[in-house]
Scaffold this motif. Structure first.
Motif, PDB file in Angstrom:
ATOM      1  N   LYS A  64     -11.226  -9.888   1.982  1.00 24.21           N
ATOM      2  CA  LYS A  64     -10.362  -8.546   2.298  1.00 24.21           C
ATOM      3  C   LYS A  64     -10.575  -7.688   3.233  1.00 24.21           C
ATOM      4  CE  LYS A  64     -10.195  -7.892  -3.017  1.00 24.21           C
ATOM      5  NZ  LYS A  64     -10.689  -6.930  -3.877  1.00 24.21           N
ATOM      6  N   ARG A  65     -11.267  -8.092   4.273  1.00 20.88           N
ATOM      7  CA  ARG A  65     -11.669  -6.979   5.490  1.00 20.88           C
ATOM      8  C   ARG A  65     -10.611  -7.207   6.407  1.00 20.88           C
ATOM      9  NH1 ARG A  65     -18.151  -8.882   6.241  1.00 20.88           N
ATOM     10  NH2 ARG A  65     -18.764  -7.906   4.017  1.00 20.88           N
ATOM     11  N   ASP A  66     -10.059  -8.310   6.626  1.00 11.99           N
ATOM     12  CA  ASP A  66      -8.800  -8.234   7.528  1.00 11.99           C
ATOM     13  C   ASP A  66      -7.607  -7.213   7.185  1.00 11.99           C
ATOM     14  OD1 ASP A  66      -9.932  -9.671   9.392  1.00 11.99           O
ATOM     15  OD2 ASP A  66      -8.876 -11.521   9.000  1.00 11.99           O
ATOM     16  N   VAL A  67      -7.352  -7.332   5.863  1.00 12.76           N
ATOM     17  CA  VAL A  67      -6.466  -6.477   5.210  1.00 12.76           C
ATOM     18  C   VAL A  67      -6.703  -5.173   5.429  1.00 12.76           C
ATOM     19  CG1 VAL A  67      -5.428  -5.808   2.910  1.00 12.76           C
ATOM     20  CG2 VAL A  67      -5.417  -8.365   3.721  1.00 12.76           C
ATOM     21  N   TYR A  68      -7.932  -4.824   5.150  1.00 11.35           N
ATOM     22  CA  TYR A  68      -8.453  -3.070   5.184  1.00 11.35           C
ATOM     23  C   TYR A  68      -8.429  -2.830   6.521  1.00 11.35           C
ATOM     24  CZ  TYR A  68      -9.728  -2.255   0.251  1.00 11.35           C
ATOM     25  OH  TYR A  68      -9.646  -2.024  -1.094  1.00 11.35           O
ATOM     26  N   ARG A  69      -8.815  -3.710   7.567  1.00 14.80           N
ATOM     27  CA  ARG A  69      -8.501  -3.217   8.957  1.00 14.80           C
ATOM     28  C   ARG A  69      -7.397  -2.985   9.235  1.00 14.80           C
ATOM     29  NH1 ARG A  69     -11.755  -7.765  10.136  1.00 14.80           N
ATOM     30  NH2 ARG A  69     -13.935  -7.101  10.471  1.00 14.80           N
TER      31      ARG A  69
ATOM     32  N   GLU B  30     -14.949   6.733   7.964  1.00 13.93           N
ATOM     33  CA  GLU B  30     -16.084   6.473   7.205  1.00 13.93           C
ATOM     34  C   GLU B  30     -16.091   5.274   6.419  1.00 13.93           C
ATOM     35  OE1 GLU B  30     -18.078  10.878   6.604  1.00 13.93           O
ATOM     36  OE2 GLU B  30     -16.483  10.306   5.259  1.00 13.93           O
ATOM     37  N   PHE B  31     -15.192   4.487   6.136  1.00 16.69           N
ATOM     38  CA  PHE B  31     -15.004   3.523   5.317  1.00 16.69           C
ATOM     39  C   PHE B  31     -15.813   2.292   6.139  1.00 16.69           C
ATOM     40  CE2 PHE B  31     -13.475  -0.217   3.153  1.00 16.69           C
ATOM     41  CZ  PHE B  31     -13.150   0.169   1.917  1.00 16.69           C
TER      42      PHE B  31
ATOM     43  N   TYR C 234       0.777  -1.320   0.086  1.00 17.35           N
ATOM     44  CA  TYR C 234       0.031  -0.219   0.048  1.00 17.35           C
ATOM     45  C   TYR C 234       0.715   1.335  -0.047  1.00 17.35           C
ATOM     46  CZ  TYR C 234      -4.555  -2.264   0.645  1.00 17.35           C
ATOM     47  OH  TYR C 234      -5.705  -2.941   0.216  1.00 17.35           O
ATOM     48  N   PHE C 235       0.354   2.079  -0.709  1.00 20.35           N
ATOM     49  CA  PHE C 235       1.116   3.315  -1.046  1.00 20.35           C
ATOM     50  C   PHE C 235       0.211   4.469  -0.405  1.00 20.35           C
ATOM     51  CE2 PHE C 235       3.339   0.733  -3.947  1.00 20.35           C
ATOM     52  CZ  PHE C 235       4.741   1.087  -3.780  1.00 20.35           C
ATOM     53  N   LEU C 236       0.618   5.357   0.410  1.00 18.25           N
ATOM     54  CA  LEU C 236      -0.094   6.659   0.607  1.00 18.25           C
ATOM     55  C   LEU C 236       0.510   7.832  -0.116  1.00 18.25           C
ATOM     56  CD1 LEU C 236      -1.990   8.046   2.852  1.00 18.25           C
ATOM     57  CD2 LEU C 236      -0.112   8.503   4.150  1.00 18.25           C
ATOM     58  N   CYS C 237      -0.553   8.392  -0.941  1.00 18.33           N
ATOM     59  CA  CYS C 237      -0.488   9.361  -1.730  1.00 18.33           C
ATOM     60  C   CYS C 237      -1.138  10.686  -1.474  1.00 18.33           C
ATOM     61  CB  CYS C 237      -0.794   8.794  -3.081  1.00 18.33           C
ATOM     62  SG  CYS C 237      -0.029   7.043  -3.541  1.00 18.33           S
TER      63      CYS C 237
ATOM     64  N   PHE D 288      -3.923   5.236   9.095  1.00 20.33           N
ATOM     65  CA  PHE D 288      -4.729   6.233   9.646  1.00 20.33           C
ATOM     66  C   PHE D 288      -5.043   6.146  10.944  1.00 20.33           C
ATOM     67  CE2 PHE D 288      -5.832   5.758   4.894  1.00 20.33           C
ATOM     68  CZ  PHE D 288      -5.488   6.927   4.609  1.00 20.33           C
ATOM     69  N   GLN D 289      -4.486   5.127  11.749  1.00 22.38           N
ATOM     70  CA  GLN D 289      -4.958   4.934  13.153  1.00 22.38           C
ATOM     71  C   GLN D 289      -6.605   5.090  13.480  1.00 22.38           C
ATOM     72  OE1 GLN D 289      -2.500   7.710  12.117  1.00 22.38           O
ATOM     73  NE2 GLN D 289      -1.332   5.952  12.309  1.00 22.38           N
ATOM     74  N   VAL D 290      -7.104   4.422  12.474  1.00 27.78           N
ATOM     75  CA  VAL D 290      -8.630   4.015  12.438  1.00 27.78           C
ATOM     76  C   VAL D 290      -8.814   2.704  12.499  1.00 27.78           C
ATOM     77  CG1 VAL D 290     -10.658   4.304  11.139  1.00 27.78           C
ATOM     78  CG2 VAL D 290      -8.971   6.075  10.882  1.00 27.78           C
ATOM     79  N   GLU D 291      -9.642   2.328  13.812  1.00 27.67           N
ATOM     80  CA  GLU D 291     -10.235   0.977  13.903  1.00 27.67           C
ATOM     81  C   GLU D 291     -11.657   0.763  13.301  1.00 27.67           C
ATOM     82  OE1 GLU D 291      -8.436  -1.392  15.418  1.00 27.67           O
ATOM     83  OE2 GLU D 291      -6.875  -0.106  16.042  1.00 27.67           O
ATOM     84  N   LEU D 292     -11.340  -0.226  12.374  1.00 28.63           N
ATOM     85  CA  LEU D 292     -12.693  -0.409  11.744  1.00 28.63           C
ATOM     86  C   LEU D 292     -13.474  -1.907  12.343  1.00 28.63           C
ATOM     87  CD1 LEU D 292     -11.952  -0.043   8.090  1.00 28.63           C
ATOM     88  CD2 LEU D 292     -13.031   1.686   9.610  1.00 28.63           C
TER      89      LEU D 292
END
Length: 154
Positions: A138-143, A128-129, A97-100, A150-154
């Motif tokens: 794919k959910r574990d990877v996105y988490r 909001e994701f 993953y690349f942060l752009c 982003f220090q966001v817990e989904l």
């Protein structure tokens, strides 16, 4: 032996901190980041630039890569159910993953590309994701990605 296809994904953030998500052309309601496989002989950064251009019409001069992380993996569902190989000769994908950061003079996102991947796009706050936009595999990877970047817990 499990084989993973190399893959890159773009986390494109605009000047107000919103994150680009795109709705898959063939699956209404399925939202994801621009991403795709790495071709033979292609570097990860070359693959990133190609995929972003092909999928959302932004050239490498329209965004700045500020960081990246690798090693995110998932298996295709067919492998989980016992079948050997699903596509591209692989059992799953290993993503970088690349942060752009989108530059202020970048053109609008354009999902109307020759080989259409997406039907629409939106800019959202990372928190909001919604994981329900993704297939379960794919959910574990996105988490992990949302936590790592982003220090966001989904």
């Amino acid at each position: 032996m499990v084989r993973y296809r190399p893959n890159v994904a773009a986390l494109i953030v605009n000047s107000v901190g919103n994150l680009l998500i795109c709705e898959r052309w063939t699956i209404p309601g399925a939202w994801q980041f621009p991403q795709g496989g790495v071709d033979a002989g292609e570097s990860l950064i070359e693959a990133l630039h190609r995929e972003v251009s092909e999928e959302v019409g932004l050239g490498p001069n329209h965004y700045e890569v500020v960081s990246h992380r690798e090693g995110y993996r998932y298996l295709y569902p067919e492998h989980v159910r016992g079948k050997k190989i699903r596509k591209h000769g692989s059992h799953g994908q290993e993503q970088t993953y690349f942060l752009c950061h989108l530059k202020h003079d970048a053109p609008p996102v354009n999902v109307n590309q020759k080989q259409r991947e997406f039907r629409a796009y939106r800019w959202i706050l990372p928190e909001e994701f919604d994981l329900d936009w993704l297939p379960a595999f794919k959910r574990d990877v996105y988490r992990e990605v949302m936590r790592d970047f982003f220090q966001v817990e989904l």
